[in-house]
Design a protein around this motif. Structure first.
Motif, PDB file in Angstrom:
ATOM      1  N   HIS A 115      31.981   8.880  41.711  1.00  0.00           N
ATOM      2  CA  HIS A 115      31.377  10.218  41.700  1.00  0.00           C
ATOM      3  C   HIS A 115      30.975  10.660  40.294  1.00  0.00           C
ATOM      4  CE1 HIS A 115      35.440  11.234  40.492  1.00  0.00           C
ATOM      5  NE2 HIS A 115      35.100  12.491  40.259  1.00  0.00           N
ATOM      6  N   VAL A 116      31.453   9.947  39.279  1.00  0.00           N
ATOM      7  CA  VAL A 116      31.017  10.203  37.906  1.00  0.00           C
ATOM      8  C   VAL A 116      30.739   8.858  37.240  1.00  0.00           C
ATOM      9  CG1 VAL A 116      32.230  12.401  37.624  1.00  0.00           C
ATOM     10  CG2 VAL A 116      33.400  10.264  37.037  1.00  0.00           C
ATOM     11  N   LYS A 117      29.951   8.902  36.173  1.00  0.00           N
ATOM     12  CA  LYS A 117      29.582   7.671  35.470  1.00  0.00           C
ATOM     13  C   LYS A 117      29.543   7.954  33.972  1.00  0.00           C
ATOM     14  CE  LYS A 117      24.580   8.494  35.850  1.00  0.00           C
ATOM     15  NZ  LYS A 117      24.762   9.898  36.246  1.00  0.00           N
ATOM     16  N   PRO A 118      29.549   6.910  33.147  1.00  0.00           N
ATOM     17  CA  PRO A 118      29.473   7.131  31.701  1.00  0.00           C
ATOM     18  C   PRO A 118      28.287   8.010  31.320  1.00  0.00           C
ATOM     19  CG  PRO A 118      30.060   4.861  32.134  1.00  0.00           C
ATOM     20  CD  PRO A 118      29.744   5.476  33.476  1.00  0.00           C
ATOM     21  N   GLY A 119      28.552   8.964  30.438  1.00  0.00           N
ATOM     22  CA  GLY A 119      27.520   9.904  29.996  1.00  0.00           C
ATOM     23  C   GLY A 119      27.554  11.231  30.711  1.00  0.00           C
ATOM     24  N   ASP A 120      28.243  11.316  31.863  1.00  0.00           N
ATOM     25  CA  ASP A 120      28.316  12.583  32.598  1.00  0.00           C
ATOM     26  C   ASP A 120      29.190  13.596  31.855  1.00  0.00           C
ATOM     27  OD1 ASP A 120      26.728  11.683  34.651  1.00  0.00           O
ATOM     28  OD2 ASP A 120      28.386  11.288  36.046  1.00  0.00           O
ATOM     29  N   ARG A 121      28.773  14.852  31.888  1.00  0.00           N
ATOM     30  CA  ARG A 121      29.605  15.961  31.408  1.00  0.00           C
ATOM     31  C   ARG A 121      30.558  16.352  32.530  1.00  0.00           C
ATOM     32  NH1 ARG A 121      27.383  20.320  28.092  1.00  0.00           N
ATOM     33  NH2 ARG A 121      27.235  21.513  30.004  1.00  0.00           N
ATOM     34  N   VAL A 122      31.845  16.494  32.201  1.00  0.00           N
ATOM     35  CA  VAL A 122      32.839  16.748  33.237  1.00  0.00           C
ATOM     36  C   VAL A 122      33.835  17.809  32.793  1.00  0.00           C
ATOM     37  CG1 VAL A 122      32.686  14.441  34.257  1.00  0.00           C
ATOM     38  CG2 VAL A 122      34.311  14.852  32.389  1.00  0.00           C
ATOM     39  N   ILE A 123      34.452  18.455  33.795  1.00  0.00           N
ATOM     40  CA  ILE A 123      35.600  19.331  33.615  1.00  0.00           C
ATOM     41  C   ILE A 123      36.797  18.629  34.239  1.00  0.00           C
ATOM     42  CG2 ILE A 123      36.585  21.604  34.056  1.00  0.00           C
ATOM     43  CD1 ILE A 123      33.846  22.657  34.587  1.00  0.00           C
ATOM     44  N   MET A 124      37.976  18.814  33.626  1.00  0.00           N
ATOM     45  CA  MET A 124      39.199  18.216  34.152  1.00  0.00           C
ATOM     46  C   MET A 124      40.163  19.319  34.579  1.00  0.00           C
ATOM     47  SD  MET A 124      39.555  15.385  31.107  1.00  0.00           S
ATOM     48  CE  MET A 124      40.622  14.231  31.961  1.00  0.00           C
ATOM     49  N   SER A 125      40.950  19.026  35.603  1.00  0.00           N
ATOM     50  CA  SER A 125      41.925  19.996  36.094  1.00  0.00           C
ATOM     51  C   SER A 125      43.185  19.255  36.524  1.00  0.00           C
ATOM     52  CB  SER A 125      41.316  20.817  37.222  1.00  0.00           C
ATOM     53  OG  SER A 125      42.155  21.898  37.578  1.00  0.00           O
TER      54      SER A 125
END
Length: 372
Positions: A78-88
């Protein structure tokens, strides 16, 4: 191949955080390596520092991380290198609570988030040959890199590409909890009165969400005039200084039929009991404030039963991360959730100053920004 990083290690309340060199494992099949850009500071970090939660110290804390994906495990799609993400927070994905999309009540919450290692006992982070307690909330984001998991890393929507990650990071815990308590846990109805006790990050998140829900009136109770002023700016229709005013009297005057909802972020049992006494029939008291394990609550049984009232413990705002964090981001983009007004950023190497600013009340939401 391991990843070298700088991490702020917590040695306990009486010692400052120390930024030290560490190495992180390569991501396993369900893990995500994230280059941390920013991380919010939450009262839960302070509680662990003060040995109020079971995470063993020394440890790398931080659980409101945001950054850029570096590498992903073979089972992550669901995510790949380069993606901006939030963690929880992390969750197991297979218990009765996770099965109904209630991961904040995961049966395995403690081993997934608080024990300092993966659930199998292995360390994610090392100094030389020694393991370092990490994997806090499935991330430990007081560091330049963190290992997250498929279930606690959420891609930032493309619509928010221009929003700084330092602005998005705090959505991962405190603000999510306050907003989710109103919009999800209590499901506040339009036109119904709500009182929010405590105008810190969680309480202010609840005030913004109450405005989104159409609650009226929205009453904020706190002991700091500066926070009450911010509460009004963010949506409170009335504010009460609990130190100088008779809050119960004023709330009864505003809501003679009683409150539809009361939301406590203080964890003070006398305030919670007072809030219960202010409820209308079918009213709900939502509780998120951490209190002593020795504390108990006392309610009148006839009022509790006869009024159909509810006392609700709330974790994480009943948030399903994959859906609720993008919802909050959209509210922010539309101007309905202007949480940037709570934030002050600090360079990573000023982590001790940032903690002090949060504890003193000088800053509602300190956010650490990592060196680029």
């Amino acid at each position: 191949m391991t990843t070298s990083a700088q991490a702020a290690i917590c040695y306990g309340r009486d010692k400052p955080f120390a930024i030290e060199a560490v190495t992180l494992d390569d991501p396993r099949a369900d893990e995500v390596l994230v280059r941390i850009v920013a991380c919010g500071i939450c009262h839960t970090d302070m509680a662990v520092r003060d040995a109020q939660l079971p995470t063993p110290l020394p440890a790398i804390l931080g659980h409101e991380g945001a950054g850029i994906v570096e590498r992903v495990g073979s089972g992550v799609n669901h995510v790949k290198p380069g993606d901006r993400v939030i963690m929880s927070f992390n969750s197991c994905g297979h218990c009765p609570s996770c099965d109904i999309d209630k991961p904040t009540y995961c049966y395995n919450f403690v081993p997934e988030n608080w024990i300092g290692t993966r659930t199998d006992g292995s360390h994610t982070t090392h100094q030389g040959n020694a393991g370092v307690n990490a994997n806090f909330f499935g991330q430990s984001a007081f560091a330049t890199f963190a290992l997250g998991h498929a279930r606690n890393v959420v891609k930032v929507p493309d619509s928010a590409a221009d929003v700084p990650l330092a602005t998005l990071a705090p959505l991962g815990c405190g603000l999510m909890t306050g907003a989710g308590a109103v919009l999800r846990s209590m499901n506040v109805r339009s036109g119904m009165p709500i009182a929010i006790f405590g105008a810190g990050a969680v309480g202010l998140g609840a005030i913004m969400a109450a405005k989104i829900a159409g609650a009226n009136p929205i009453i904020a109770v706190d002991v700091h005039d500066s926070r009450l002023a911010l509460a009004r700016e963010l949506g409170a229709t009335h504010t009460i200084n609990g130190k100088t005013d008779d809050a119960a009297y004023q709330i009864r005057a505003l809501c003679p039929q009683g409150l539809g909802y009361a939301f406590d972020t203080t964890g003070i049992n006398k305030i919670i009991e007072q809030a219960f006494d202010l409820l209308a029939p079918l009213g709900i008291v939502g509780i998120v404030g951490a209190s002593s394990r020795a504390d108990s609550l006392t309610f009148n049984e006839a009022s509790f039963m006869g009024g159909g009232k509810r006392v609700m413990g709330i974790l994480g705002g009943d948030s399903d991360l994959v859906t609720f964090l993008p919802d909050l981001i959209q509210h922010h983009l539309a101007g309905r959730f202007p949480h940037e007004k709570l934030i002050k950023t600090f360079p990573f190497d000023q982590i001790n100053e940032a903690f002090h600013a949060g504890e003193s009340g000088a800053v509602v939401k300190p956010v650490l920004v990592m060196p680029s």
